[in-house]
Design an enzyme around this catalytic site. Structure first.
Site, mmCIF file in Angstrom:
data_model
loop_
_atom_site.group_PDB
_atom_site.id
_atom_site.type_symbol
_atom_site.label_atom_id
_atom_site.label_comp_id
_atom_site.label_asym_id
_atom_site.label_seq_id
_atom_site.Cartn_x
_atom_site.Cartn_y
_atom_site.Cartn_z
ATOM 1 N N GLU A 89 0.886 -1.179 0.000
ATOM 2 C CA GLU A 89 0.000 0.000 0.000
ATOM 3 C C GLU A 89 0.915 1.217 0.000
ATOM 4 O OE1 GLU A 89 -2.574 -0.245 3.375
ATOM 5 O OE2 GLU A 89 -3.764 -1.815 2.438
ATOM 6 N N CYS A 115 -2.224 8.997 3.088
ATOM 7 C CA CYS A 115 -1.930 8.508 1.733
ATOM 8 C C CYS A 115 -3.057 8.899 0.778
ATOM 9 C CB CYS A 115 -1.726 7.003 1.744
ATOM 10 S SG CYS A 115 -3.090 6.115 2.498
HETATM 11 P P1 NAD Z 1 8.788 4.841 4.151
HETATM 12 O O1 NAD Z 1 8.654 4.052 2.907
HETATM 13 O O2 NAD Z 1 9.931 5.757 4.282
HETATM 14 O O3 NAD Z 1 8.873 3.862 5.429
HETATM 15 C C1 NAD Z 1 7.863 2.948 5.728
HETATM 16 C C2 NAD Z 1 8.452 1.795 6.531
HETATM 17 O O4 NAD Z 1 9.388 1.068 5.733
HETATM 18 C C3 NAD Z 1 9.203 2.205 7.786
HETATM 19 O O5 NAD Z 1 8.899 1.295 8.825
HETATM 20 C C4 NAD Z 1 10.658 2.072 7.364
HETATM 21 O O6 NAD Z 1 11.563 1.846 8.443
HETATM 22 C C5 NAD Z 1 10.602 0.854 6.459
HETATM 23 N N1 NAD Z 1 11.699 0.734 5.481
HETATM 24 C C6 NAD Z 1 12.457 1.730 4.947
HETATM 25 N N2 NAD Z 1 13.333 1.209 4.043
HETATM 26 C C7 NAD Z 1 13.107 -0.141 4.003
HETATM 27 C C8 NAD Z 1 13.648 -1.212 3.239
HETATM 28 N N3 NAD Z 1 14.618 -1.026 2.335
HETATM 29 N N4 NAD Z 1 13.143 -2.447 3.430
HETATM 30 C C9 NAD Z 1 12.147 -2.663 4.313
HETATM 31 N N5 NAD Z 1 11.590 -1.687 5.067
HETATM 32 C C10 NAD Z 1 12.058 -0.428 4.906
HETATM 33 O O7 NAD Z 1 7.388 5.591 4.333
HETATM 34 P P2 NAD Z 1 6.981 6.694 5.423
HETATM 35 O O8 NAD Z 1 7.713 7.955 5.102
HETATM 36 O O9 NAD Z 1 7.099 6.094 6.776
HETATM 37 O O10 NAD Z 1 5.426 6.868 5.113
HETATM 38 C C11 NAD Z 1 4.907 7.800 4.229
HETATM 39 C C12 NAD Z 1 4.499 7.142 2.924
HETATM 40 O O11 NAD Z 1 3.593 6.067 3.191
HETATM 41 C C13 NAD Z 1 3.748 8.082 1.999
HETATM 42 O O12 NAD Z 1 4.206 7.921 0.690
HETATM 43 C C14 NAD Z 1 2.292 7.617 2.103
HETATM 44 O O13 NAD Z 1 1.504 7.932 1.004
HETATM 45 C C15 NAD Z 1 2.481 6.152 2.281
HETATM 46 N N6 NAD Z 1 1.281 5.552 2.880
HETATM 47 C C16 NAD Z 1 0.478 4.769 2.103
HETATM 48 C C17 NAD Z 1 -0.697 4.236 2.629
HETATM 49 C C18 NAD Z 1 -1.623 3.372 1.805
HETATM 50 O O14 NAD Z 1 -2.463 2.697 2.384
HETATM 51 N N7 NAD Z 1 -1.521 3.363 0.494
HETATM 52 C C19 NAD Z 1 -1.046 4.505 3.949
HETATM 53 C C20 NAD Z 1 -0.197 5.314 4.715
HETATM 54 C C21 NAD Z 1 0.972 5.826 4.165
#
Ligand code: NAD
Length: 468
Positions: free
Chosen positions: A240, A274
């Site tokens: 997501e 999001c």
């Molecule tokens: P992010 O991708 O930076 O991090 C999300 C998670 O992934 C964190 O727990 C992080 O530690 C982990 N992570 C980072 N690098 C990784 C890797 N290489 N492998 C595995 N895990 C890793 O996102 P964010 O900044 O925390 O959140 C914001 C983003 O999330 C926005 O783009 C938003 O639109 C999206 N979002 C989407 C939804 C949806 O349902 N579509 C819902 C909420 C947020």
């Protein structure tokens, strides 16, 4: 300071080290979180694998444990909500709502049926389609709705019979760690393990050989890294990801009423949603009154510390996000955008950015073309309805969109042409168990919510019987 601990094999566990968690309303350290070591992650995965054998066999016990977990959460709602507000920034009342929703969703899911189908039932041949859990599922969550998103993964995953290793964002790990400790009072050891640490722990989780499925919510960039990492072992993925939701206003609405609804659809949770409205397209005739309405509300919104009961909009969650939003607004201004209200960081401690409305923007500016994920909304005029659909679809994102009209037929015709997982009419950002939530294009792979959200954590096994 509270001693926040990980949950590994049912036991509260200190990390090999600790890291600071910042309160975004003060920029001061709110508390510390445990850093998971490589060995501890292995222990969590092994515990999840061991627990799977017993957990997936007893559906009644699973349902009972999930309901008990929901009750424990509800009883600790205030502690969870205060932790959430102080690490995430959102107003306390919204944090409380996130927890009551989490408890509700657990109870609700515990009553939902698991799928089973008979595909063919003839005298000589019967085909059953059985649904089996994957085994160990990795859950990885972002910082905007840490608890809501954690529950949206663990509730269906556990009901389906999987076990889980959950890793929250390093910006907001504390409420999820607490959630893990609380739910472990209801669940057998090893069914739900919660580990915390930076992005590298996320990477170790997703590449761990015991993980059979990854359920990830976060940015498109990380989603692509996870898809790549999962490919080498063909782990199943449910992603997501981000969105750049357009709202298209038709010329037959009241601009003040629609502008008012659009304001909260764009600025809730400080724009860090999001599926928030990220850009608005308005016919020229309604442009000025609609912009004036949104700007008036943005100007009047009470921005402050989420612990203050007067606050309607909290700070951005972290310094990096504040810098990103500041840079996008500055770039738009440099390229000729007009700032109708806001436009800068508030002059006080905390990651506060004034709710901002921009006009005289074009589709190529970063603030329109990319996901801003913050309190800055570009509003663009349009003349021709075919043209506006092309502009709305000219993006690699496809999470949500909305059409606003007093004529359902016109709105429906337009909705059918928009490339998105969900198109709302006269509303935005509404999730329901009656419909699957998914992203088109770069916004995701797979579904959540309702029966689709449960099926996402199950694989089919066909039993094909030749009778007689
Ligand atoms: P992010 O991708 O930076 O991090 C999300 C998670 O992934 C964190 O727990 C992080 O530690 C982990 N992570 C980072 N690098 C990784 C890797 N290489 N492998 C595995 N895990 C890793 O996102 P964010 O900044 O925390 O959140 C914001 C983003 O999330 C926005 O783009 C938003 O639109 C999206 N979002 C989407 C939804 C949806 O349902 N579509 C819902 C909420 C947020």
């Amino acid at each position: 300071m509270t001693n926040f601990r990980m949950s590994i094999d049912g036991k509260p566990t200190d990390g090999s080290d600790q890291f600071d968690v910042i309160n975004p309303a003060s920029e001061a350290v709110f508390d510390r979180a445990p850093q998971c070591s490589h060995e501890q992650l292995d222990a969590a995965m092994n515990a999840a694998q061991r627990a799977f054998g017993g957990w997936h066999r007893d559906e009644t016990k699973r349902r009972q444990a999930i309901v008990k977990g929901a009750e424990i959460l509800a009883a600790h709602g205030e502690q969870l909500a205060r932790t959430l507000t102080q690490e995430q920034g959102k107003p306390l009342v919204q944090a409380q709502r996130e927890i009551s929703l989490a408890s509700f969703r657990l109870k609700d899911i515990a009553e939902r049926p698991l799928p089973h189908e008979v595909a063919l039932d003839e005298p000589a041949n019967r085909i059953d389609i059985c649904y089996r859990p994957y085994g160990v599922v990795a859950g990885i969550t972002p910082w905007n709705f840490p608890l809501q998103i954690a529950i949206s993964k663990l509730a269906p995953a556990l009901l389906a019979g999987n076990t889980m290793v959950l890793k929250p964002s390093p910006y907001t790990p504390l409420s999820t760690l607490l959630l893990g400790e609380l739910l472990n009072r209801a669940l057998p050891p090893g069914v739900l393990n919660v580990v915390s640490g930076g992005d590298s722990i996320g990477e170790q989780v997703t590449t761990h050989p015991l993980v059979r499925m990854i359920s990830f919510t976060g940015s498109v960039a990380t989603g692509k890294l996870i898809a790549r990492a999962a490919a080498s072992d063909l782990k199943r993925i449910n992603l997501e990801l981000g969105g750049n939701d357009p709202a298209i206003v038709l010329d037959d609405v009241d601009p003040v009423e629609t502008g008012t609804k659009l304001f909260w659809a764009a600025f809730a949770n400080c724009g860090q949603v999001c599926l928030a409205v990220k850009r608005v397209y308005v016919p020229e005739a309604l442009f000025e009154p609609l912009v004036a309405t949104v700007a008036r509300l943005a100007n009047a919104a009470r921005v402050g510390d989420g612990m203050d009961p007067e606050t309607q909009i909290g700070p951005l969650n972290n310094a990096m996000q504040l810098e990103k939003v500041t840079a996008m607004v500055q770039e738009a201004r440099d390229q000729g955008a007009i700032i109708r209200t806001g436009g800068e960081r508030l002059k006080r401690k905390g990651y506060f950015f004034a709710p901002t409305v921009l006009t005289e923007v074009d589709d190529k500016m970063t603030i329109v073309a990319e996901e801003q994920f913050g309190p800055a909304l570009p509003i663009l005029p349009y003349r021709d309805s075919d043209d506006v659909i092309t502009r709305a679809n000219a993006t690699p994102y496809g999470l949500g969109a909305s059409v606003w009209s007093s004529n359902m037929e016109r709105a429906r015709e337009m909705a059918d042409q928009i490339e998105a997982g969900t198109v709302w009419i006269n509303q935005h950002m509404v999730l329901t168990p009656h419909a699957p939530f998914s992203g088109a294009k770069w916004s995701g792979i797979g579904e959540s919510m309702g029966r689709w959200g449960i099926e996402a954590f199950l694989q089919k096994r066909v039993i094909n019987m030749m009778l007689g």
